[in-house]
Write an enzyme that holds these catalytic residues in place. Sequence first.
Site, mmCIF file in Angstrom:
data_model
loop_
_atom_site.group_PDB
_atom_site.id
_atom_site.type_symbol
_atom_site.label_atom_id
_atom_site.label_comp_id
_atom_site.label_asym_id
_atom_site.label_seq_id
_atom_site.Cartn_x
_atom_site.Cartn_y
_atom_site.Cartn_z
ATOM 1 N N TYR A 149 -43.631 56.304 62.438
ATOM 2 C CA TYR A 149 -43.865 56.144 63.876
ATOM 3 C C TYR A 149 -42.572 56.335 64.660
ATOM 4 C CZ TYR A 149 -45.400 53.700 68.177
ATOM 5 O OH TYR A 149 -45.717 53.358 69.461
ATOM 6 N N LYS A 153 -42.046 59.191 67.595
ATOM 7 C CA LYS A 153 -41.810 58.825 68.988
ATOM 8 C C LYS A 153 -40.460 59.341 69.474
ATOM 9 C CE LYS A 153 -45.489 56.535 70.371
ATOM 10 N NZ LYS A 153 -46.298 56.986 71.538
#
Length: 254
Positions: A149, A153
């Site tokens: 993640y 991002k």
Amino acid sequence: MAVQVAGSVAFVTGGNRGIGRAFVEELLAGGAARVYCGARTPAEVPDELRAAGAVVVPLDVTDDASVVAAAQACGDVTVVINNAGLHGRDRLVLAQDPQMARREMEVNYFGPLNMIRAFAPVLAANGGGAIVNVLSVAGAMPTAFMGGYSPAKSAALFLSIIARAELEPNGTSVTALIVGSVDTRMADHVEGAKEDPRTIAATGLQAMERGERIRDTDAMAIEARAKYALDPVRWERGMAKVMNATTSLNTGRS
């Protein structure tokens, strides 16, 4: 470059819950002329949002045909909120599911890229507009316990800056939101204080109206970025300790 909420026509991805739902609610409350609520499963859009005036649009940000169809159906859009996200709650190298990082990149990076490519001509045709990318403090610095993640991002943060440079001549601004801990299903495993999603949405729309490049949306984001700037090694070691203390991994997608 500033775009006002009042009178705008907005499209929110992952608008059926969490921060996405909060954006839909804040846009409607702020006087947006129309708010499209994009959702992979339209049946999951709450009746309250429909009753408030949200227009439900089937959307999977990882499916090119789905994104193109949404852009064609919503040709009056002036604001795009890229909110849909996936946190697999798995490690990156020592992953239980080696494909999770790829799926996280598809949703968190290629998803916004797909939306920006499809809607940029729409915004330009409507005289320019605004794009808001809902990112994470985990994308502003390497965060070990967030697995795939964090790099996904981070890629989306770079995307925001590059897209802004490309689209400014067309009158479109791009704002990246650095979000900390928020009271949503995705963060139900996180302990400690959490921000109300409506607060995040209100702050994000304020940043959009001001034409800001990047905005830290809450105290956790501000404090975390400050700590990393002061002592990055200590931050990285701390995140590694958190990761190694984790005993259960679940999956959440918004």
